[in-house]
Design an enzyme around this catalytic site. Structure first.
Site, mmCIF file in Angstrom:
data_model
loop_
_atom_site.group_PDB
_atom_site.id
_atom_site.type_symbol
_atom_site.label_atom_id
_atom_site.label_comp_id
_atom_site.label_asym_id
_atom_site.label_seq_id
_atom_site.Cartn_x
_atom_site.Cartn_y
_atom_site.Cartn_z
ATOM 1 N N ASP A 93 9.254 -0.239 -6.966
ATOM 2 C CA ASP A 93 9.367 -1.211 -5.872
ATOM 3 C C ASP A 93 8.893 -2.581 -6.367
ATOM 4 O O ASP A 93 7.803 -2.697 -6.934
ATOM 5 C CB ASP A 93 8.465 -0.711 -4.723
ATOM 6 C CG ASP A 93 8.657 -1.470 -3.430
ATOM 7 O OD1 ASP A 93 9.741 -2.036 -3.227
ATOM 8 O OD2 ASP A 93 7.720 -1.471 -2.603
ATOM 9 N N HIS A 232 13.933 -4.590 3.039
ATOM 10 C CA HIS A 232 12.481 -4.485 2.813
ATOM 11 C C HIS A 232 11.777 -4.850 4.119
ATOM 12 O O HIS A 232 12.402 -5.281 5.083
ATOM 13 C CB HIS A 232 12.053 -5.453 1.698
ATOM 14 C CG HIS A 232 12.380 -4.951 0.346
ATOM 15 N ND1 HIS A 232 11.414 -4.556 -0.552
ATOM 16 C CD2 HIS A 232 13.571 -4.729 -0.264
ATOM 17 C CE1 HIS A 232 12.000 -4.132 -1.654
ATOM 18 N NE2 HIS A 232 13.315 -4.228 -1.509
HETATM 19 P P1 13P Z 1 6.538 -2.991 5.222
HETATM 20 O O1 13P Z 1 5.345 -3.794 4.844
HETATM 21 O O2 13P Z 1 7.238 -3.554 6.406
HETATM 22 O O3 13P Z 1 6.239 -1.554 5.385
HETATM 23 O O4 13P Z 1 7.598 -3.119 4.001
HETATM 24 C C1 13P Z 1 7.463 -2.321 2.861
HETATM 25 C C2 13P Z 1 8.363 -2.757 1.754
HETATM 26 O O5 13P Z 1 9.267 -3.541 1.898
HETATM 27 C C3 13P Z 1 8.117 -2.163 0.427
HETATM 28 O O6 13P Z 1 8.914 -2.736 -0.545
HETATM 29 O O1 G3H Z 2 6.350 -4.483 -0.581
HETATM 30 C C1 G3H Z 2 5.217 -4.144 -0.823
HETATM 31 C C2 G3H Z 2 4.814 -2.725 -0.609
HETATM 32 O O2 G3H Z 2 4.349 -2.537 0.705
HETATM 33 C C3 G3H Z 2 3.832 -2.318 -1.644
HETATM 34 O O3 G3H Z 2 2.624 -2.921 -1.411
HETATM 35 O O4 G3H Z 2 2.055 -4.005 -3.578
HETATM 36 O O5 G3H Z 2 0.288 -3.448 -1.889
HETATM 37 O O6 G3H Z 2 1.413 -1.634 -3.189
HETATM 38 P P1 G3H Z 2 1.516 -3.020 -2.596
HETATM 39 ZN ZN ZN Z 3 9.357 -4.808 -0.204
#
Ligand code: 13P
Ligand code: G3H
Ligand code: ZN
Length: 331
Positions: A93, A232
């Site tokens: 991600d 996202h």
């Molecule tokens: P949220 O913060 O809305 O759960 O989004 C998560 C996300 O986009 C992870 O890449």
């Molecule tokens: O988009 C971000 C995700 O919620 C992941 O969050 O970078 O704190 O693990 P993080």
């Molecule tokens: Zn994201």
């Protein structure tokens, strides 16, 4: 080099093809620890949903990349043990460098995101293409991003949404060869997706956010028909969880998310992947705070992480059945 296929993982290509045809979206849930992984797998097995397990660079730092990869391998075996061999994709991600994407692919990831959305357009194209050229040698799928979400994208902090320009999507997809495209149509990361002044309030004083820009989504679909789109920042920020957190000593103010009906609508479109992380954080935190407040003598981590895992599982089941429509899509 570990090949994800040897771990029983799949890339996102077939998942997205079926999601597009079936008019639903694949859940992409983030995980950082065992309880989250177990909850995701158990929920998706029980509701017979394919799933994308997401690892952010923050998760890699927190949990160690090798451990997370073995946990994803464990997830495949755990699903079989629970009785349903659901397709599981292991996805990076918000990958921010070519080197990070390569490292994940070498570790056994079946899909990566290269997030060049904060770069000038030509640099985003060049970086994304470089990752695609490497990833496709190993049949690893790649998600790119155009447009910037307000809030925090790992270390990138944006003050406001920069909606994806439909004029760029065809060129971007053609030049980079990406397998899916994350777009910005009004979602954002975290539990405070909108400032109160951007919202109205309903009769109960709850903030009602501005609607997603479905007009932009529809125009993008017209420009790249049948191409998998990713959303996202798609947590809905359940107000019952926020209330429990605040009741037991939390301090979440004006937390607001994307209404579920809007995500349901998006899931029936070319949106094939919906990212949800914050809602899981809220569900876990609410459950842990409740145990701490109501059973102050408890100090066995299983006694608060267990309820947290259960709450998380229920939340994810709700998502696959009622929000994404991905339940009952696996034989
Ligand atoms: P949220 O913060 O809305 O759960 O989004 C998560 C996300 O986009 C992870 O890449
Ligand atoms: O988009 C971000 C995700 O919620 C992941 O969050 O970078 O704190 O693990 P993080
Ligand atoms: Zn994201």
């Amino acid at each position: 080099m570990v090949n994800y296929k040897d771990l029983g993982l799949v890339n996102s290509r077939e998942m997205f093809k079926k999601a597009m045809e079936g008019k639903y979206a694949i859940p992409a849930f983030n995980f950082n620890n065992m309880e989250q992984m177990q909850a995701i797998v158990a929920a998706c097995v029980e509701t017979k949903s394919p799933v994308i397990l997401q690892v952010s660079s923050g998760a890699r730092k927190y949990a160690n990349q090798t451990i997370l990869r073995y946990m994803a391998q464990g997830a495949v075996e755990y699903a079989k043990e629970l009785g349903c061999n659901i397709p599981i994709c292991l996805h990076l991600d918000h990958g921010d460098t070519y080197e990070l994407c390569v490292s994940c692919i070498e570790m056994g990831f079946s899909s990566v995101m290269i997030d060049g959305s904060a770069l000038p357009y030509d640099e985003n194209v060049a970086l994304t293409k470089k990752v695609v050229d490497y990833a496709h040698q190993y049949d690893v799928t790649v998600e790119g991003e155009l447009g910037v979400l307000a809030g925090i994208e790992d270390d990138v902090v944006a003050a406001a949404n920069v909606y994806t320009s439909p004029d760029l999507v065809e060129d971007f997809v053609k030049k980079t060869g990406v397998d899916s495209l994350a777009i910005s149509i009004g979602t954002s990361h975290g539990a405070n997706k909108f400032k109160p002044e951007q919202c109205t309030r309903n009769a109960d004083g709850i903030l009602v956010p501005p609607p997603l820009r479905f007009d932009i989504l529809e125009e993008i679909e017209r420009r790249i028909p049948g191409f998998p789109i990713v959303l996202h920042g798609s947590s809905s920020v359940p107000q019952d969880k926020v209330a429990i957190i605040n009741k037991y000593g939390g301090a979440l103010k004006d937390a607001v998310g994307i209404p579920e009906e809007q995500l349901r609508r998006a899931a029936t479109s070319a949106v094939c992947k919906i990212n949800i992380d914050s809602d899981g954080r809220l569900a876990m935190t609410a459950a842990v705070r409740e145990v701490f407040a109501t059973k102050p003598a408890e100090f066995d981590p299983r006694k608060y992480l267990g309820p947290a895992r259960e709450a998380l599982k229920e939340l994810y089941k709700h998502k696959t059945v009622h929000v994404l429509g991905s339940a009952n899509r696996v034989e």
